[in-house]
Design a protein around this motif. Structure first.
Motif, PDB file in Angstrom:
ATOM      1  N   LYS A 162      11.580  -8.441  19.892  1.00 53.79           N
ATOM      2  CA  LYS A 162      13.390  -7.743  20.874  1.00 53.79           C
ATOM      3  C   LYS A 162      14.787  -8.785  20.864  1.00 53.79           C
ATOM      4  O   LYS A 162      15.369  -8.195  20.608  1.00 53.79           O
ATOM      5  CB  LYS A 162      12.596  -8.099  22.220  1.00 53.79           C
ATOM      6  CG  LYS A 162      13.698  -6.998  22.927  1.00 53.79           C
ATOM      7  CD  LYS A 162      13.617  -6.435  24.389  1.00 53.79           C
ATOM      8  CE  LYS A 162      14.116  -5.922  24.932  1.00 53.79           C
ATOM      9  NZ  LYS A 162      13.459  -5.773  26.443  1.00 53.79           N
ATOM     10  N   ASP A 163      13.821 -10.102  20.455  1.00 48.64           N
ATOM     11  CA  ASP A 163      15.189 -11.488  20.428  1.00 48.64           C
ATOM     12  C   ASP A 163      15.595 -11.007  19.044  1.00 48.64           C
ATOM     13  O   ASP A 163      16.738 -11.521  18.728  1.00 48.64           O
ATOM     14  CB  ASP A 163      14.830 -12.459  20.585  1.00 48.64           C
ATOM     15  CG  ASP A 163      13.428 -12.928  21.709  1.00 48.64           C
ATOM     16  OD1 ASP A 163      14.302 -12.495  22.998  1.00 48.64           O
ATOM     17  OD2 ASP A 163      12.388 -13.723  21.785  1.00 48.64           O
ATOM     18  N   PHE A 164      15.309 -10.496  17.811  1.00 46.59           N
ATOM     19  CA  PHE A 164      16.121 -10.079  16.449  1.00 46.59           C
ATOM     20  C   PHE A 164      17.051  -9.105  16.658  1.00 46.59           C
ATOM     21  O   PHE A 164      17.644  -8.446  15.760  1.00 46.59           O
ATOM     22  CB  PHE A 164      14.935  -9.842  15.222  1.00 46.59           C
ATOM     23  CG  PHE A 164      14.222 -12.016  16.069  1.00 46.59           C
ATOM     24  CD1 PHE A 164      14.709 -12.424  15.884  1.00 46.59           C
ATOM     25  CD2 PHE A 164      12.752 -12.106  15.716  1.00 46.59           C
ATOM     26  CE1 PHE A 164      13.663 -14.168  15.851  1.00 46.59           C
ATOM     27  CE2 PHE A 164      11.993 -13.150  15.358  1.00 46.59           C
ATOM     28  CZ  PHE A 164      12.763 -13.713  15.686  1.00 46.59           C
ATOM     29  N   MET A 165      16.643  -7.908  17.518  1.00 47.70           N
ATOM     30  CA  MET A 165      17.361  -6.255  17.859  1.00 47.70           C
ATOM     31  C   MET A 165      19.003  -7.085  17.691  1.00 47.70           C
ATOM     32  O   MET A 165      19.238  -7.671  18.532  1.00 47.70           O
ATOM     33  CB  MET A 165      16.651  -5.930  18.959  1.00 47.70           C
ATOM     34  CG  MET A 165      15.128  -5.515  18.966  1.00 47.70           C
ATOM     35  SD  MET A 165      14.586  -4.216  16.850  1.00 47.70           S
ATOM     36  CE  MET A 165      13.526  -4.647  16.298  1.00 47.70           C
ATOM     37  N   PRO A 166      19.217  -5.998  16.942  1.00 41.81           N
ATOM     38  CA  PRO A 166      21.040  -5.464  16.896  1.00 41.81           C
ATOM     39  C   PRO A 166      21.116  -5.439  18.459  1.00 41.81           C
ATOM     40  O   PRO A 166      20.290  -4.506  19.633  1.00 41.81           O
ATOM     41  CB  PRO A 166      21.315  -4.698  16.551  1.00 41.81           C
ATOM     42  CG  PRO A 166      19.799  -4.090  15.342  1.00 41.81           C
ATOM     43  CD  PRO A 166      18.836  -4.755  15.751  1.00 41.81           C
ATOM     44  N   ASP A 167      22.733  -5.386  18.503  1.00 40.24           N
ATOM     45  CA  ASP A 167      23.167  -4.477  20.089  1.00 40.24           C
ATOM     46  C   ASP A 167      22.938  -3.193  20.238  1.00 40.24           C
ATOM     47  O   ASP A 167      23.253  -2.829  18.596  1.00 40.24           O
ATOM     48  CB  ASP A 167      24.628  -5.837  20.306  1.00 40.24           C
ATOM     49  CG  ASP A 167      24.619  -7.412  20.413  1.00 40.24           C
ATOM     50  OD1 ASP A 167      23.817  -7.686  21.066  1.00 40.24           O
ATOM     51  OD2 ASP A 167      25.358  -7.575  19.422  1.00 40.24           O
ATOM     52  N   GLY A 168      23.417  -2.884  21.253  1.00 38.11           N
ATOM     53  CA  GLY A 168      23.231  -1.582  20.818  1.00 38.11           C
ATOM     54  C   GLY A 168      21.604  -1.164  20.464  1.00 38.11           C
ATOM     55  O   GLY A 168      21.300   0.239  20.799  1.00 38.11           O
TER      56      GLY A 168
END
Length: 129
Positions: free
Chosen positions: A28-34
């Motif tokens: 989850k920490d690596f996911m893009p904004d949005g």
């Protein structure tokens, strides 16, 4: 279809990094904004980004050399690999590699968004604390 992220140096050992990448919650920490949805599962996770269909990934293999995520959907055949190359005891070179088998129409639609996704993952991993 093969896509590559840029090579980066992360200030963690490959052992530390592989431990982080074994846990679905950490992605989850690596996911893009949005990011609109993120659910962990037994051996993977499902996420949804604004304007894109949800994608389910399973953690297929994690070692001190690589972390391999595979599509959990039988209709999409792809892998996303984080290649881990130890630089020294406290730093690891990381490169995201995408390999997918798509028909030409799907490839045309997903190539640019996937490259952007890989670039964002790379950026987020690079600054991960």
């Amino acid at each position: 279809m093969n896509l590559e992220g840029r090579k980066i140096i992360v200030n963690k050992s490959s052992k530390e990094l592989s431990e982080i990448l074994k846990s679905p919650e950490n992605y989850k920490d690596f996911m893009p904004d949005g990011l609109q949805k993120f659910e962990t599962r037994d051996n993977g996770f499902k996420f949804g980004l604004q304007g894109m269909p949800e994608i389910a990934l399973k953690i297929d293999e994690v070692s001190e050399q690589k972390a391999v995520l595979k599509s959990a959907s039988s209709s999409l055949d792809f892998t996303l690999t984080a290649a881990l190359n130890p630089v020294n005891d406290t730093q690891t070179e990381v490169q995201m590699l995408f390999e997918g088998k798509f028909n030409p129409f799907i490839k045309m639609m997903v190539e640019k968004p996937l490259q952007n996704f890989i670039n964002t993952l790379t950026d987020k991993i690079e600054v991960y604390k």
